[in-house]
Every structure is written in C-alpha cells, then in structure tokens.
Scaffold this active site. Structure first.
Site, mmCIF file in Angstrom:
data_model
loop_
_atom_site.group_PDB
_atom_site.id
_atom_site.type_symbol
_atom_site.label_atom_id
_atom_site.label_comp_id
_atom_site.label_asym_id
_atom_site.label_seq_id
_atom_site.Cartn_x
_atom_site.Cartn_y
_atom_site.Cartn_z
ATOM 1 N N GLU A 110 0.793 -1.237 0.000
ATOM 2 C CA GLU A 110 0.000 0.000 0.000
ATOM 3 C C GLU A 110 0.830 1.294 0.000
ATOM 4 O O GLU A 110 0.614 2.168 0.832
ATOM 5 C CB GLU A 110 -0.970 -0.024 1.197
ATOM 6 C CG GLU A 110 -1.891 -1.225 1.166
ATOM 7 C CD GLU A 110 -2.733 -1.411 2.431
ATOM 8 O OE1 GLU A 110 -2.754 -0.528 3.283
ATOM 9 O OE2 GLU A 110 -3.377 -2.481 2.545
ATOM 10 N N GLU A 160 -6.041 -10.863 -1.388
ATOM 11 C CA GLU A 160 -6.838 -10.696 -0.156
ATOM 12 C C GLU A 160 -8.316 -10.706 -0.512
ATOM 13 O O GLU A 160 -9.093 -9.845 -0.080
ATOM 14 C CB GLU A 160 -6.447 -9.382 0.556
ATOM 15 C CG GLU A 160 -4.974 -9.312 0.903
ATOM 16 C CD GLU A 160 -4.571 -8.067 1.694
ATOM 17 O OE1 GLU A 160 -5.457 -7.380 2.229
ATOM 18 O OE2 GLU A 160 -3.365 -7.799 1.772
HETATM 19 O O1 9MR Z 1 -7.399 -8.534 8.375
HETATM 20 C C1 9MR Z 1 -6.429 -7.783 9.073
HETATM 21 C C2 9MR Z 1 -7.005 -7.311 10.418
HETATM 22 O O2 9MR Z 1 -7.243 -8.427 11.257
HETATM 23 C C3 9MR Z 1 -6.021 -6.362 11.095
HETATM 24 O O3 9MR Z 1 -6.631 -5.810 12.244
HETATM 25 C C4 9MR Z 1 -5.629 -5.247 10.140
HETATM 26 C C5 9MR Z 1 -4.546 -4.382 10.732
HETATM 27 O O4 9MR Z 1 -3.341 -5.092 10.902
HETATM 28 O O5 9MR Z 1 -5.128 -5.780 8.923
HETATM 29 C C6 9MR Z 1 -6.040 -6.583 8.236
HETATM 30 O O6 9MR Z 1 -5.449 -7.014 7.021
HETATM 31 C C7 9MR Z 1 -5.125 -6.008 6.078
HETATM 32 C C8 9MR Z 1 -3.895 -6.447 5.350
HETATM 33 O O7 9MR Z 1 -2.849 -6.691 6.246
HETATM 34 C C9 9MR Z 1 -3.468 -5.403 4.314
HETATM 35 N N1 9MR Z 1 -4.547 -5.087 3.429
HETATM 36 C C10 9MR Z 1 -5.823 -4.720 4.033
HETATM 37 C C11 9MR Z 1 -6.220 -5.834 5.016
HETATM 38 C C12 9MR Z 1 -7.565 -5.547 5.608
HETATM 39 O O8 9MR Z 1 -7.482 -4.368 6.364
#
Ligand code: 9MR
Length: 368
Positions: free
Chosen positions: A155, A260
């Site tokens: 990102e 994802e």
């Molecule tokens: O699914 C993840 C959630 O449990 C966490 O709280 C969050 C913050 O670390 O991250 C989520 O996963 C993200 C991923 O790492 C990067 N892309 C967006 C995902 C959804 O927010």
C-alpha cells in the site's frame, strides 16, 4: 435427543461436503495456487474446523497478522518470532505453502518505528533506513526457505497514483521501495518478491503500479508479482477495469496475484472507499441488515458476483499465479469489524460453521 442432534449435524456436514465434485485445491489448484489468510487462533491449532477446510481446499496460506512488523518487532532491537513460527509449522503440517505478509507497511508499524526511541521526535532519515534494512534482513533471513514469496511493500501508492505520503516516503522518497526489494532479495535469493495494494482497478493506481514495476526492473531489481488485494463489493470494482489491471500487470512481465479476496455485502457508510484500515464509522442498525441471515435475493447476487470473478480468473489463468482469500470462514473475517464494528458479514467461501457454501461447487465447475 442429544444423539439425534449429533446425527443431524453429521448428516448436514456429510451432505454439504460430499456434494462437492472436487475440492478447490483439486480444481483451481490445477492452474494456480489457492490460499487463505489464517489468523492466530487457527495457526495455534485451536480451530479444528479450520484445519479440515485448509487441508482439503487450499494449497497455500498467509498469516493474516502475525508476520507484520507490529508483531515481529515489538520493541527496538527485539524480534519475536513465536507466533509466526507456529504459523509456519501449521502450514507444514497441513501441506500448505506459506507466503509472507508483509515487510514494509505504513500501517500497523510498532510504536517505536517512526520515532526517535520512545520520544515523540520523528526518526531521522538515516535511522529509518537502518531500521528498514535491519528488519527485512532479519525477518526474511529467519524465514529463508520456509516462505515462497513476500509482500515486500504494501500500500505505498494512493488511488490517484501518487506515492502515499507515509513516513517512509516523506523521509526516504520513493527510494525506500528499491531499498526494500534489494534487501529482501539479498536476504533470500530464492524467495519471490511482490508489491501489494488495494483498489487496483483504479486507472491511475494501475498506471502508477505499472510505472513502479518498470522502474524496479530497469534498476535491475527482482519483482515477481503484483498483489491485487481484491477487497471487493457486490458492485465494485467495475470488472472491466479490474480485468484491464490484470492485463496491464501481466504485460509488465510479472505474475498477477489475487491476494486478499473477499466480497462485502453490507451497505457502505457515506465517504467509505478502498481498504485503508484507518477508516472507522459508528455502528447504526441500518448498516447491519443481515444479522439473522442473507435474504435469498442477496445470496443470489453474491453467488453471481463470485462466479463472475472466478470466470475472470479462469480466463486469465495463465497470468494469475495465486488466488488467496482473506480468511477461512465468515465467522472470523475482518469485515465483521471494519469499517464498522459488530456487524454480520458474509464475505468468504465457507460459512460460520466452516461449511463450503453452494457457490464453491460452481467455482469448482468453472475450473474443472
Ligand atoms: O485482516 C487484518 C485485520 O485483522 C487487522 O486488524 C488489520 C490491521 O493489521 O489488517 C487486516 O489485514 C489487512 C492487510 O494486512 C493489508 N490489506 C488490508 C487488510 C484488511 O485491512
């Protein structure tokens, strides 16, 4: 009464699994890797239902959270690999290839990361560069040979195609991306390296990511794939634009990875967009309309969206290296808690009882 209930449960489980012509792993797995994000309770071995689904339907997995800098580097100079090491052995036990997420992300960095020690003063350019290199060397080195590929940078580009003004960018400029890819490759020359982002169907973002891939390649750096996160909804993104991105990234000479994948069915609050975890809105009943189940028409709309997506993936099967769902079952999807806490969402292919939804069979038939 108890025995009757058990028999009924067993019959339901048996019926829903046995009607599947094949598993996702057998069908989709013929063409590309098919995986799921695993949470800590699952990789700690506390959810046998998840073990069964992962073993039968998937051939790779990613840790949803435990390989992020926040978890691996809780304090300066301290690395904590305990949870992540359990995730790796969990994958090995279930016959899943592990992918690594993520080395460099502006979000979920530990508190000390962008500051000078524990003071509020921002870190200097030199120290941030040193921390970045040390983190990547240590983490990639630790998992060398156990992780097939890394989301090196996550990102870093805004939807309008400009670089995100993160502390990395503000201090090191776009060179932080080159430093990250170079260091990761040095630490494990056999690991694949990826750039990963959301809203990848947006034309300006697509163009900027293509420019980035070409730039890294011109610099002689290794980049194997681009991760299109694909946090989709019923009506976004426009699949024509999404397909253009698949084609554009493949034309840059990298694998396209769907990293994802999920589909949100709940109404979005005004002003919402993308997948930035910072977005949060207050709970209101009107934003949680399906707490007691999805109405038939919504379910059909959702199924249609799944099959349209997988038809597209099948069409581009020679360009797509992996499809990873962001979670195993609806029960623990992040979309129950984001961007509004406490909702009931239905974003994945396995329901709250870890049963394959009927659409899984349709997906299998597309790839069979
Ligand atoms: O699914 C993840 C959630 O449990 C966490 O709280 C969050 C913050 O670390 O991250 C989520 O996963 C993200 C991923 O790492 C990067 N892309 C967006 C995902 C959804 O927010």
């Amino acid at each position: 009464m108890k025995t009757l209930r058990l028999v009924v449960i067993l019959l339901v489980v048996f019926a829903s699994e046995s009607v599947l012509a094949q598993s996702l792993r057998e069908a989709v797995g013929k063409y590309c890797l098919i995986g799921a994000a695993v949470n800590q309770w699952q990789s700690d071995g506390q959810v046998p239902e998840a073990d069964a689904v992962l073993k039968r339907h998937f051939n790779c997995a990613v840790a949803e959270n435990c390989m992020k800098p926040e978890v691996l580097a809780p304090a300066e100079g301290i690395f904590d690999f305990r949870t992540a090491d359990k995730f790796i052995s969990y994958c090995q036990q279930l016959g899943l290839k592990a992918t690594g997420h993520c080395l460099v992300w502006h979000s979920q960095a530990p508190d000390w990361w962008f500051t000078n020690g524990y003071t509020a003063a921002p870190v200097s350019k030199e120290v941030l560069k040193e921390r970045l290199i040390k983190h990547i060397k240590t983490v990639v080195g630790h998992f060398k040979g156990q992780v097939i590929g890394w989301d090196v940078v996550n990102e870093a580009i805004e939807d309008d195609g400009s670089f995100r003004k993160s502390p990395y960018y503000n201090l090191l400029g776009e060179e932080f991306i080159e430093i990250a890819f170079r260091t990761a490759h040095e630490a494990d020359p056999d690991a694949e390296l990826y750039y990963n982002d959301y809203s990848m169907a947006k034309p300006s973002k697509r163009d900027a990511v293509c420019r980035l891939i070409r730039h890294l390649k011109e610099k002689g750096l290794r980049i194997d794939g681009v991760g299109m996160q694909s946090h989709n909804g019923l009506d976004y993104p426009d699949l024509k634009e999404y397909e253009k991105s698949i084609e554009a990234f493949a034309a840059c000479g990298v694998k396209v990875l769907i990293t994802e994948l999920d589909i949100n069915v709940l109404p979005n609050p005004e002003g919402f967009g993308g997948a930035a975890v910072e977005q949060n809105f207050e709970f209101q009943q009107k934003y949680n309309p399906y707490a007691n189940g999805l109405p038939k028409a919504k379910q059909q709309e959702l199924d249609k969206r799944w099959t349209n997506l997988f038809k597209l993936y099948y069409k581009h099967r020679n360009q797509i290296g992996r499809i990873t769902l962001w979670g195993v079952s609806d029960e623990n999807s992040w979309l129950n808690g984001w961007p509004i806490k406490g909702r009931t969402n239905y974003p994945l292919l396995f329901d709250r009882n870890y049963q394959a939804k009927p659409v899984v069979n349709e997906i299998i038939n597309i790839f069979k």
